[in-house]
Design a protein around this motif. Structure first.
Motif, PDB file in Angstrom:
ATOM      1  N   VAL A   1       0.864  -1.186   0.000  1.00  0.00           N
ATOM      2  CA  VAL A   1       0.000   0.000   0.000  1.00  0.00           C
ATOM      3  C   VAL A   1       0.899   1.233   0.000  1.00  0.00           C
ATOM      4  CG1 VAL A   1      -1.801   1.297   1.179  1.00  0.00           C
ATOM      5  CG2 VAL A   1      -1.805  -1.209   1.278  1.00  0.00           C
ATOM      6  N   ASP A   2       0.710   2.095  -0.985  1.00  0.00           N
ATOM      7  CA  ASP A   2       1.506   3.323  -1.093  1.00  0.00           C
ATOM      8  C   ASP A   2       0.579   4.522  -1.174  1.00  0.00           C
ATOM      9  OD1 ASP A   2       4.483   2.450  -1.617  1.00  0.00           O
ATOM     10  OD2 ASP A   2       3.276   1.136  -2.873  1.00  0.00           O
ATOM     11  N   ASP A   3       0.880   5.535  -0.379  1.00  0.00           N
ATOM     12  CA  ASP A   3       0.143   6.796  -0.410  1.00  0.00           C
ATOM     13  C   ASP A   3       1.133   7.932  -0.626  1.00  0.00           C
ATOM     14  OD1 ASP A   3      -2.727   6.105   0.332  1.00  0.00           O
ATOM     15  OD2 ASP A   3      -1.638   5.181   1.992  1.00  0.00           O
ATOM     16  N   LYS A   4       0.673   8.930  -1.368  1.00  0.00           N
ATOM     17  CA  LYS A   4       1.558  10.046  -1.680  1.00  0.00           C
ATOM     18  C   LYS A   4       0.758  11.337  -1.765  1.00  0.00           C
ATOM     19  CE  LYS A   4       4.683  11.678  -5.351  1.00  0.00           C
ATOM     20  NZ  LYS A   4       5.266  11.363  -6.679  1.00  0.00           N
ATOM     21  N   ALA A   5       1.321  12.398  -1.197  1.00  0.00           N
ATOM     22  CA  ALA A   5       0.732  13.732  -1.291  1.00  0.00           C
ATOM     23  C   ALA A   5       1.838  14.713  -1.644  1.00  0.00           C
ATOM     24  CB  ALA A   5       0.069  14.130   0.020  1.00  0.00           C
ATOM     25  N   LEU A   6       1.504  15.672  -2.495  1.00  0.00           N
ATOM     26  CA  LEU A   6       2.520  16.620  -2.951  1.00  0.00           C
ATOM     27  C   LEU A   6       1.887  17.987  -3.147  1.00  0.00           C
ATOM     28  CD1 LEU A   6       5.308  16.130  -5.543  1.00  0.00           C
ATOM     29  CD2 LEU A   6       3.640  17.936  -5.967  1.00  0.00           C
ATOM     30  N   ALA A   7       2.647  19.016  -2.780  1.00  0.00           N
ATOM     31  CA  ALA A   7       2.238  20.401  -3.021  1.00  0.00           C
ATOM     32  C   ALA A   7       3.445  21.153  -3.576  1.00  0.00           C
ATOM     33  CB  ALA A   7       1.738  21.055  -1.747  1.00  0.00           C
ATOM     34  N   ARG A   8       3.244  21.849  -4.696  1.00  0.00           N
ATOM     35  CA  ARG A   8       4.351  22.582  -5.312  1.00  0.00           C
ATOM     36  C   ARG A   8       3.899  23.991  -5.675  1.00  0.00           C
ATOM     37  NH1 ARG A   8       5.558  19.212  -8.973  1.00  0.00           N
ATOM     38  NH2 ARG A   8       4.151  20.001 -10.579  1.00  0.00           N
ATOM     39  N   LEU A   9       4.673  24.985  -5.274  1.00  0.00           N
ATOM     40  CA  LEU A   9       4.466  26.375  -5.658  1.00  0.00           C
ATOM     41  C   LEU A   9       5.521  26.751  -6.688  1.00  0.00           C
ATOM     42  CD1 LEU A   9       3.677  28.211  -2.293  1.00  0.00           C
ATOM     43  CD2 LEU A   9       2.177  28.085  -4.299  1.00  0.00           C
ATOM     44  N   THR A  10       5.083  27.358  -7.788  1.00  0.00           N
ATOM     45  CA  THR A  10       5.989  27.789  -8.836  1.00  0.00           C
ATOM     46  C   THR A  10       5.799  29.280  -9.067  1.00  0.00           C
ATOM     47  OG1 THR A  10       5.857  25.619  -9.904  1.00  0.00           O
ATOM     48  CG2 THR A  10       6.745  27.421 -11.211  1.00  0.00           C
ATOM     49  N   TRP A  11       6.876  30.041  -8.866  1.00  0.00           N
ATOM     50  CA  TRP A  11       6.824  31.505  -8.973  1.00  0.00           C
ATOM     51  C   TRP A  11       7.707  31.950 -10.131  1.00  0.00           C
ATOM     52  CZ3 TRP A  11       9.931  35.283  -5.478  1.00  0.00           C
ATOM     53  CH2 TRP A  11       9.572  36.611  -5.771  1.00  0.00           C
ATOM     54  N   ARG A  12       7.098  32.550 -11.137  1.00  0.00           N
ATOM     55  CA  ARG A  12       7.848  33.102 -12.261  1.00  0.00           C
ATOM     56  C   ARG A  12       8.221  34.547 -11.909  1.00  0.00           C
ATOM     57  NH1 ARG A  12       4.027  29.863 -13.915  1.00  0.00           N
ATOM     58  NH2 ARG A  12       2.445  31.501 -13.912  1.00  0.00           N
ATOM     59  N   TYR A  13       9.355  34.688 -11.255  1.00  0.00           N
ATOM     60  CA  TYR A  13       9.797  36.005 -10.772  1.00  0.00           C
ATOM     61  C   TYR A  13      10.038  36.959 -11.921  1.00  0.00           C
ATOM     62  CZ  TYR A  13      12.760  39.550  -8.619  1.00  0.00           C
ATOM     63  OH  TYR A  13      13.294  40.734  -8.199  1.00  0.00           O
ATOM     64  N   SER A  14      10.590  36.436 -13.004  1.00  0.00           N
ATOM     65  CA  SER A  14      10.859  37.238 -14.192  1.00  0.00           C
ATOM     66  C   SER A  14      10.851  36.293 -15.382  1.00  0.00           C
ATOM     67  CB  SER A  14      12.208  37.948 -14.077  1.00  0.00           C
ATOM     68  OG  SER A  14      13.271  37.016 -14.156  1.00  0.00           O
ATOM     69  N   PRO A  15      10.900  36.806 -16.601  1.00  0.00           N
ATOM     70  CA  PRO A  15      10.949  35.883 -17.752  1.00  0.00           C
ATOM     71  C   PRO A  15      12.118  34.912 -17.685  1.00  0.00           C
ATOM     72  CG  PRO A  15      10.423  38.108 -18.482  1.00  0.00           C
ATOM     73  CD  PRO A  15      10.754  38.216 -17.023  1.00  0.00           C
ATOM     74  N   ALA A  16      13.203  35.294 -17.003  1.00  0.00           N
ATOM     75  CA  ALA A  16      14.380  34.432 -16.949  1.00  0.00           C
ATOM     76  C   ALA A  16      14.438  33.563 -15.703  1.00  0.00           C
ATOM     77  CB  ALA A  16      15.650  35.277 -17.035  1.00  0.00           C
TER      78      ALA A  16
END
Length: 695
Positions: free
Chosen positions: A285-300
């Motif tokens: 039995v495998d359980d998984k939870a994930l949370a990811r924040l992605t911030w595009r600070y600038s085009p680069a």
């Protein structure tokens, strides 16, 4: 909840979510991070970006490394129902899975889950007691990437043999739905559903569910799997995205630990026999939870933080060792083994990516805490004798109690940096560094001494890709990596004083696309050396030390060629020359010059595909050369060739009916050994009929 109730619940949840997505607004576009989709073009995928060999959005042709990309469409056309079916059709990968280690492979002369990393969307659960249990089936995955050799500095410490990454299908705002149902040999029944759609004006969801059941093509081999994969992407602001995942997987694999050898060989008369006890149990039995924040600070500049939690519970209760007694015409059973694993892993990855002009850079910090509890009934007593056929399998009966044995608390930290610099239009330089540190605290629950151990490893890669022409590249790379001498989570006192092994690879190759992609091919030559493996002290054979070494060199070729408008030929072959340069085992016996176990010298795959607007067909062959079962090289697993085929008919634009045929010649062969007296046999000839819907 029973498996049938569980499957019905999965189907209801998916249907409701997909229905709600279908009525959501579809006209507004959400800003998201680009995710590679399934390519409709056949071939090797040289123009696709690879996220396993690098985190810098480089294509497979730009990478100075050997990478195979297996799309969902390719896996479906070949009828691959398990991840290991698909992976072992890639170049140089051999299946050595068993009920004890879950899924395991051999690659470039190195074997097992310590040397071949298994990833799911870039997340790698630490291996507990050599066992890895997922990803198991390809449903819900967009593609699978296989990176060969110690080339990755962005996922783990650079495992020596390969890294395998199953990449999920991503949420999309355009509503879609897919489903599959199948029946086949071994009383197999399977079903899968998946869908994606919009969540108000700023989000999207995806959910995939799958369940199957079969008798495993052997007596009492009942196997069943079920899973639910869910993901949501939401644009909190125009520059900030939130990704969430929540998964649940359950597996009850075949309770089959192999078939005893008769007069040193495979017996067709025993092919369908299962010598495990009637109340045997294997349950993951495998359980998984994930949370990811992605911030595009600038085009680069993009900054992301990914927090993941994984929990695994594994259970075994089996009679695992069998020996055929020719004099008595009976099978002797022993090793009545009961084991529980309870594993929890919480990890975080903070990463920054810079993409500006000729230079791309990624740098990150990873940290994780893993708690592992091992329960068993060591020393695994119990024995019985049964007739070769027509026997009462009996029940699990061991004199040894099942008790918590030990627990470990492991803290990992890693820093990595990767840089791709485009020197000019023809030259791309890729460099990477990684440092891993592990602190393992072990507590004995049976009164033995505990300990603390700190281990560390460095990995590096320097590669150069030279584009001779728009569709032709030469590359070379040097890379380093490391593997533990045993699973870190089950490190014992004797192994706690050993450092991680170290590996070095030199590789060169060519990648070319011809006639506008109608033909693609790659070739690679490599040499890998691995030091600090465990050996006996030459001056005192009673002591074990880290003085052994192993080398592997080889050649690999992969090709995909359009023979005509509807015909395509795909082929790959790998030659592996692996040996121990220095290894002394018990009895002061030198294994220098011997080949490591479970490593074939030659393996190859061949597929002929036909596809038009109504029909699709494939025929393939798989060859695995002779392998040794131990380092002494006294006993072999015979080479084998199997033939498979599939035939599909597009009933309509949205419905595909497909017949998959496996092991057409009904070849009797062994996939791996479980001991010197028993081998795990490959599946006999069988067929499966599936119906697939896409809307």
């Amino acid at each position: 909840m029973t498996d049938s109730k569980h499957s019905r619940s999965i189907a209801v949840i998916v249907s409701l979510l997909c229905a709600s997505g279908a009525f959501a607004q579809q006209g507004d576009e959400m800003q998201t991070v680009t995710v590679q989709g399934t390519s409709s073009n056949p071939g090797l995928g040289l123009t696709r970006q690879s996220g396993t060999a690098s985190r810098l959005n480089l294509t497979a042709q730009e990478l100075p490394a050997s990478v195979d990309i297996l799309s969902a469409d390719t896996m479906q056309a070949r009828g691959d129902l398990l991840v290991k079916d698909a992976v072992t059709r890639s170049t140089g990968l051999t299946d050595i899975s068993s009920p004890g280690n879950g899924v395991a492979y051999s690659a470039r002369g190195f074997t097992g889950n310590g040397s071949i990393a298994l990833l799911e969307n870039g997340q790698r659960p630490q291996v507990g007691s050599g066992t890895a249990t997922y990803p198991a089936d390809p449903w819900g995955y967009d593609y699978i990437e296989v990176l060969r050799g110690p080339g990755s500095v962005v996922y783990g410490s650079g495992t020596t043999g390969a890294a395998i990454n199953a990449v999920r299908k991503a949420p999309g705002r355009t509503s879609s739905f897919e489903a599959m149902a199948g029946i086949g040999g071994g009383e197999a029944v399977r079903a899968g559903v998946g869908g994606t759609g919009a969540l108000d004006e700023h989000g999207a969801f995806r959910i995939d569910a799958y369940a199957d059941h079969s008798d495993g093509l052997i007596d009492r081999g009942d196997a069943r799997h079920g899973k639910v994969l869910t993901s949501v992407r939401y644009a909190l602001t125009p520059d900030l995205d939130l990704d969430l995942q929540l998964d649940h997987l359950e597996q009850k694999p075949q309770r089959y630990f192999g078939t005893p050898l008769v007069n040193g060989g495979l017996s067709r008369a025993l092919r369908d026999q299962n010598y495990d006890v009637s109340d045997a149990d294997i349950h993951f039995v495998d359980d998984k939870a994930l949370a990811r924040l992605t911030w595009r600070y600038s085009p680069a500049l993009t900054i992301s933080n990914e927090l993941a939690y994984m929990k695994a519970r594994r259970n075994w209760r089996n009679a695992e060792y069998y020996h055929y007694d020719a004099t008595a015409n009976a099978v002797e059973r022993s090793d009545y083994i009961a084991i529980h694993h309870d594993q929890e892993q919480t990890g975080n990855r903070l990463e920054a990516r810079w993409n500006d002009g000729a230079n791309r850079l990624a740098a990150g910090w990873e940290a994780a805490v893993i708690n592992f509890l091992h329960t068993n009934n060591s020393p695994y007593g119990g024995s019985s004798t049964v007739a070769p056929t027509g026997f009462d399998p009996g029940v699990f009966d061991s004199p040894d109690p099942l008790l918590p044995n030990f627990s470990t608390h492991t803290v990992t930290n890693a820093l990595y940096v990767e840089d791709a610099y485009r020197i000019n239009d023809s030259l791309l330089l890729l460099a990477g560094l990684r440092h891993d540190r592990y602190k393992v605290d072990r507590v004995s629950l049976l009164g033995a001494a505990g300990f603390s151990s700190t281990l560390q490893a460095n990995a590096a890669r320097l590669g150069l890709t030279w584009k001779l022409a728009p569709d032709t590249s030469l590359y070379g790379q040097v890379s380093t990596g490391s593997d533990p001498v045993t699973s870190l989570l089950s490190l014992n006192l004797a192994n706690s004083r050993y450092k991680l092994t170290s590996a070095r690879q030199v590789e060169a190759g060519v990648k070319q696309s011809l006639a506008g992609g109608k033909a693609e091919w790659t070739a690679a030559l490599y040499h890998i050396s691995k030091d600090d493996i465990i050996t006996r002290d030459p001056s005192n054979p009673a002591l074990s030390v880290q003085g052994g070494s192993q080398t592997s060199r080889g050649a690999e070729v992969t090709a995909s060629v359009a023979l005509a408008q509807a015909w395509r030929l795909e082929a790959n072959a790998a030659y592996t020359d692996a040996q121990f340069d220095q290894l002394i085992e018990s009895g002061n016996l030198s294994r220098a010059g011997n080949r490591p176990s479970d490593v074939p010298k030659v393996s190859a795959n061949l597929w002929l595909n036909y596809r038009d607007h109504r029909w699709r067909a494939s025929a393939g062959a798989r060859y695995v050369g002779e392998r040794f079962i131990d380092n002494a090289n006294n006993q072999t697993i015979p080479a084998y060739t199997t033939f498979d085929a599939s035939l599909g008919w597009n009933y309509s634009r949205n419905v595909l009916v497909q017949l998959n045929l496996r092991n057409l010649t009904d070849k009797l062969y062994a996939s791996t050994s479980y001991s010197d007296s028993q081998y795990l046999l490959g599946d006999r000839r069988h067929a499966e009929l599936t119906v697939q819907w896409r809307y």
